[in-house]
Design an enzyme around this catalytic site. Sequence first.
Site, mmCIF file in Angstrom:
data_model
loop_
_atom_site.group_PDB
_atom_site.id
_atom_site.type_symbol
_atom_site.label_atom_id
_atom_site.label_comp_id
_atom_site.label_asym_id
_atom_site.label_seq_id
_atom_site.Cartn_x
_atom_site.Cartn_y
_atom_site.Cartn_z
ATOM 1 N N ASP A 13 7.989 -5.944 8.755
ATOM 2 C CA ASP A 13 8.319 -4.529 8.550
ATOM 3 C C ASP A 13 9.617 -4.119 9.226
ATOM 4 O O ASP A 13 9.776 -2.985 9.676
ATOM 5 C CB ASP A 13 7.164 -3.628 9.033
ATOM 6 C CG ASP A 13 5.852 -4.027 8.383
ATOM 7 O OD1 ASP A 13 5.874 -4.350 7.184
ATOM 8 O OD2 ASP A 13 4.817 -4.034 9.070
ATOM 9 N N LYS A 16 13.219 -5.498 5.507
ATOM 10 C CA LYS A 16 13.765 -6.568 4.666
ATOM 11 C C LYS A 16 13.990 -6.090 3.242
ATOM 12 O O LYS A 16 14.959 -6.457 2.595
ATOM 13 C CB LYS A 16 12.811 -7.774 4.652
ATOM 14 C CG LYS A 16 12.620 -8.422 6.001
ATOM 15 C CD LYS A 16 11.596 -9.544 5.954
ATOM 16 C CE LYS A 16 10.172 -9.089 5.745
ATOM 17 N NZ LYS A 16 9.601 -8.280 6.833
ATOM 18 N N GLY A 40 4.633 -5.814 2.388
ATOM 19 C CA GLY A 40 4.818 -4.462 1.881
ATOM 20 C C GLY A 40 6.231 -4.040 2.183
ATOM 21 O O GLY A 40 6.622 -3.974 3.347
ATOM 22 N N HIS A 41 7.015 -3.858 1.149
ATOM 23 C CA HIS A 41 8.418 -3.468 1.336
ATOM 24 C C HIS A 41 8.630 -2.108 0.703
ATOM 25 O O HIS A 41 8.366 -1.935 -0.481
ATOM 26 C CB HIS A 41 9.352 -4.461 0.660
ATOM 27 C CG HIS A 41 9.096 -5.895 1.018
ATOM 28 N ND1 HIS A 41 9.157 -6.349 2.310
ATOM 29 C CD2 HIS A 41 8.781 -6.964 0.264
ATOM 30 C CE1 HIS A 41 8.891 -7.649 2.327
ATOM 31 N NE2 HIS A 41 8.653 -8.041 1.095
ATOM 32 N N GLN A 223 6.887 -11.325 5.492
ATOM 33 C CA GLN A 223 6.486 -11.474 6.891
ATOM 34 C C GLN A 223 7.715 -11.725 7.784
ATOM 35 O O GLN A 223 8.773 -11.231 7.471
ATOM 36 C CB GLN A 223 5.429 -12.582 7.063
ATOM 37 C CG GLN A 223 4.107 -12.246 6.413
ATOM 38 C CD GLN A 223 4.133 -12.319 4.901
ATOM 39 O OE1 GLN A 223 4.496 -13.332 4.335
ATOM 40 N NE2 GLN A 223 3.735 -11.266 4.238
HETATM 41 P P1 GDP Z 1 9.824 -4.827 5.197
HETATM 42 O O1 GDP Z 1 8.404 -5.236 5.063
HETATM 43 O O2 GDP Z 1 10.582 -5.661 6.176
HETATM 44 O O3 GDP Z 1 10.533 -4.744 3.869
HETATM 45 O O4 GDP Z 1 9.809 -3.357 5.822
HETATM 46 P P2 GDP Z 1 8.848 -2.130 5.389
HETATM 47 O O5 GDP Z 1 9.335 -1.599 4.098
HETATM 48 O O6 GDP Z 1 7.431 -2.506 5.514
HETATM 49 O O7 GDP Z 1 9.134 -1.121 6.574
HETATM 50 C C1 GDP Z 1 10.413 -0.637 6.838
HETATM 51 C C2 GDP Z 1 10.413 0.904 6.659
HETATM 52 O O8 GDP Z 1 11.559 1.441 7.273
HETATM 53 C C3 GDP Z 1 10.477 1.356 5.206
HETATM 54 O O9 GDP Z 1 9.706 2.509 5.084
HETATM 55 C C4 GDP Z 1 11.959 1.661 4.972
HETATM 56 O O10 GDP Z 1 12.180 2.664 4.012
HETATM 57 C C5 GDP Z 1 12.348 2.157 6.338
HETATM 58 N N1 GDP Z 1 13.745 1.877 6.726
HETATM 59 C C6 GDP Z 1 14.499 0.770 6.476
HETATM 60 N N2 GDP Z 1 15.681 0.855 7.109
HETATM 61 C C7 GDP Z 1 15.684 2.036 7.767
HETATM 62 C C8 GDP Z 1 16.620 2.689 8.646
HETATM 63 O O11 GDP Z 1 17.695 2.195 8.933
HETATM 64 N N3 GDP Z 1 16.229 3.901 9.136
HETATM 65 C C9 GDP Z 1 15.022 4.481 8.851
HETATM 66 N N4 GDP Z 1 14.727 5.653 9.392
HETATM 67 N N5 GDP Z 1 14.133 3.893 8.044
HETATM 68 C C10 GDP Z 1 14.450 2.680 7.538
HETATM 69 P P1 IMO Z 2 6.134 -7.695 5.486
HETATM 70 O O1 IMO Z 2 6.678 -8.670 4.491
HETATM 71 C C1 IMO Z 2 3.624 -7.097 9.004
HETATM 72 C C2 IMO Z 2 0.142 -9.719 9.479
HETATM 73 C C3 IMO Z 2 -1.225 -9.099 9.345
HETATM 74 C C4 IMO Z 2 -2.017 -9.988 10.302
HETATM 75 C C5 IMO Z 2 -1.389 -11.355 10.082
HETATM 76 C C6 IMO Z 2 -2.172 -12.250 9.115
HETATM 77 O O2 IMO Z 2 5.866 -6.335 4.955
HETATM 78 O O3 IMO Z 2 6.933 -7.704 6.747
HETATM 79 P P2 IMO Z 2 -2.456 -12.229 6.472
HETATM 80 O O4 IMO Z 2 -3.056 -11.204 5.572
HETATM 81 O O5 IMO Z 2 -1.039 -12.558 6.167
HETATM 82 O O6 IMO Z 2 -3.309 -13.457 6.604
HETATM 83 O O7 IMO Z 2 -2.482 -11.534 7.934
HETATM 84 O O8 IMO Z 2 -0.091 -11.115 9.564
HETATM 85 N N1 IMO Z 2 1.048 -9.489 8.319
HETATM 86 C C7 IMO Z 2 2.090 -8.646 8.347
HETATM 87 N N2 IMO Z 2 2.527 -7.800 9.285
HETATM 88 N N3 IMO Z 2 4.323 -7.202 7.854
HETATM 89 C C8 IMO Z 2 3.917 -8.068 6.896
HETATM 90 O O9 IMO Z 2 4.652 -8.296 5.792
HETATM 91 C C9 IMO Z 2 2.737 -8.811 7.103
HETATM 92 N N4 IMO Z 2 2.061 -9.717 6.369
HETATM 93 C C10 IMO Z 2 1.043 -10.132 7.128
HETATM 94 O O10 IMO Z 2 -1.219 -7.766 9.747
HETATM 95 O O11 IMO Z 2 -1.758 -9.620 11.629
HETATM 96 MG MG MG Z 3 6.498 -4.455 5.302
#
Ligand code: GDP
Ligand code: IMO
Ligand code: MG
Length: 431
Positions: A13, A16, A40-41, A223
Site C-alpha cells: 500500500d 504502487k 488493492g491499488h 504486495q
Molecule cells: P498500492 O497497493 O501500493 O497500489 O497502494 P494503495 O492504492 O493500496 O494505497 C495507496 C493510497 O494512497 C491510495 O489510496 C492512493 O490513491 C493514495 N496515494 C498515492 N500516492 C499518494 C500521495 O502522494 N499522496 C496522497 N495523499 N495519497 C496518495
Molecule cells: P498491495 O499490492 C498490504 C498482507 C495481508 C496479510 C499477509 C498475507 O495492495 O500492496 P495473503 O492474503 O496475501 O495471504 O495475506 O499479507 N497483504 C497485504 N498487505 N498490501 C497488500 O497488497 C497485501 N497483500 C497481502 O494483510 O498480512
Molecule cells: Mg494496496
Amino acid sequence: MPAIVLVGAQWGDEGKGKATDLLGKDVDYVVKFNGGNNAGHTVVIGGEKYALHLLPSGILTPGVTPMIGNGVVVDLEVLFHELEALAARGVDVAKLRISANAHLIPSYNRILDKVTERFLGKRRLGTTGRGIGPTYADKMNRVGLRVQDLFDESILRQKVEAALEVKNHLLVKIYNRRAIEAEEVVQELLQYAERVRPMVADCGLELHQALEDGKTVLFEAGQATMLDVDHGTYPFVTSSSATAAGACTGSGIGPTQIDRVVAVFKAYTTRVGEGPFPTELHDEFGERLRANGFEFGTTTGRPRRCGWADTVVGRYSTRINGVTDYVVTKLDVLTGFETIPVCVAYDVQGERFEEMPSHQSDMHHAVPIYEDLPGWSEDITGCRTFDDLPQNAQRYLLRMEELLGARISVIGVGPGRDEVITRYSLLGDDE
Ligand code: GDP
Ligand code: IMO
Ligand code: MG
C-alpha cells in the site's frame, strides 16, 4: 528502451498503483508478476477513483497492453468481475493477456484460507482470505490448477479430484466443514474457459519479442518487499515473490533484461495484518497518520497499522531489490507534524542494528532509534518542483535519500494523477 520493475519497499500500500499509472503513458506493457486479488491499488484519475485488485494498474492507460504473468494466481470470478466493472466505465480491456501457466484459485482454496485463519486463532496471519496461500502451496506441492487446464476438461477434472481427495479430509475431519464436490468446482471453472481462451498468450515469448523490438515493459509487483515469502518478515508474509527478482520467474524474462528497479516508499509506514512492525505507533500520532492518509485497506477495508518511516526497512529494500530509483509517496500526509521522527537503526536488547536483523526474533524485539527532523506546516499539494517544497520538506527528503541509499526520483504530494514532483526520469533517460 527499458524493462523496469516496480516494487513496494515496505509492507504494501505504498502507492504502487499510482506510480504505475504515472509511468503508463511511457510504457507499452504492464505486467503483473506475483500475487493475486489480495492486492488493492487505488488510482485516482481526474477525480475518479479506480480500485484494482487482480488486474495490473496499467490497464487504465489507453494503448498499454496489460499482462497477467505466470507468477500470478488468478481467481476467474474476480477477473471477470473486474473486467466488466472497468468496461462499464469505458476502460478498454480488450488487450489483456494471461499466461497459460498462471495458477487458478479454486473456490476450495478460498474456503481453506478462511478456515485455516479461524483455526489458528491468536496465531493467525491476518490474510486477505482470498485463497492466496493455499493456491501457492498447491503450486509448490505440484497439485495446482493452471489456466491451460481449462482447455482440457479431463485433465482439469483429474486434478480437481486429486486435490480434493486430500483437502476434503482436512475440511471435514479437521475443520468440521462439509466436503466439496469435485464436479461443482470443475463446472465453476469451466464456465469461464471460452471467455479466457482469447486472452491466453505465451507471455514470456511476447515480452521477449517486445523488448527486442525496443518496447518499454513495466513489471508491477503486488504486495511488497517485507511481505515477500523469502525476504519478508516470515511467516507474516504473503506467499509469493514480491521483490524485483520475482519479475523474472513470474513473467519468463531473464535477469539481464532488466534495466531499472523502481521502489515505492511511503513517507511513513503502514502494515495490514499481523507481524512485527518496529515503528508502529499506538498513540495519537498513529491515529493522525491513519486519518490524514486515509489508511484503510482497499481490499478488506481493515484499518492499516501506522508508524513513522523506517529506513532500516528502506535500506534493506534498496539492497534486496537493487533499487535504482525511489518514488516517495504521501509526503503531503506529513504536513502539520511539528517534528517527524525517522527510524535510522534498531536497538535489540542493547545491540545497535543499522541493517535488518537476520534473525526474526530480533525483529520482534527491535526498538526503533529515531532521528528527529523538523516538520513543515505549508500545504504542499500544489508543489510541482522540488524547489517549490518548504525547506524542511526538502531536508526530510534529502536525509531520506541518504538513509535509503538510492536517489528519490519522484515525490507524491497528493492522490491525484498530477499531484507529483518529478526530479529525475524513472526511465533513466536523463542519466
Ligand atoms: P498500492 O497497493 O501500493 O497500489 O497502494 P494503495 O492504492 O493500496 O494505497 C495507496 C493510497 O494512497 C491510495 O489510496 C492512493 O490513491 C493514495 N496515494 C498515492 N500516492 C499518494 C500521495 O502522494 N499522496 C496522497 N495523499 N495519497 C496518495
Ligand atoms: P498491495 O499490492 C498490504 C498482507 C495481508 C496479510 C499477509 C498475507 O495492495 O500492496 P495473503 O492474503 O496475501 O495471504 O495475506 O499479507 N497483504 C497485504 N498487505 N498490501 C497488500 O497488497 C497485501 N497483500 C497481502 O494483510 O498480512
Ligand atoms: Mg494496496
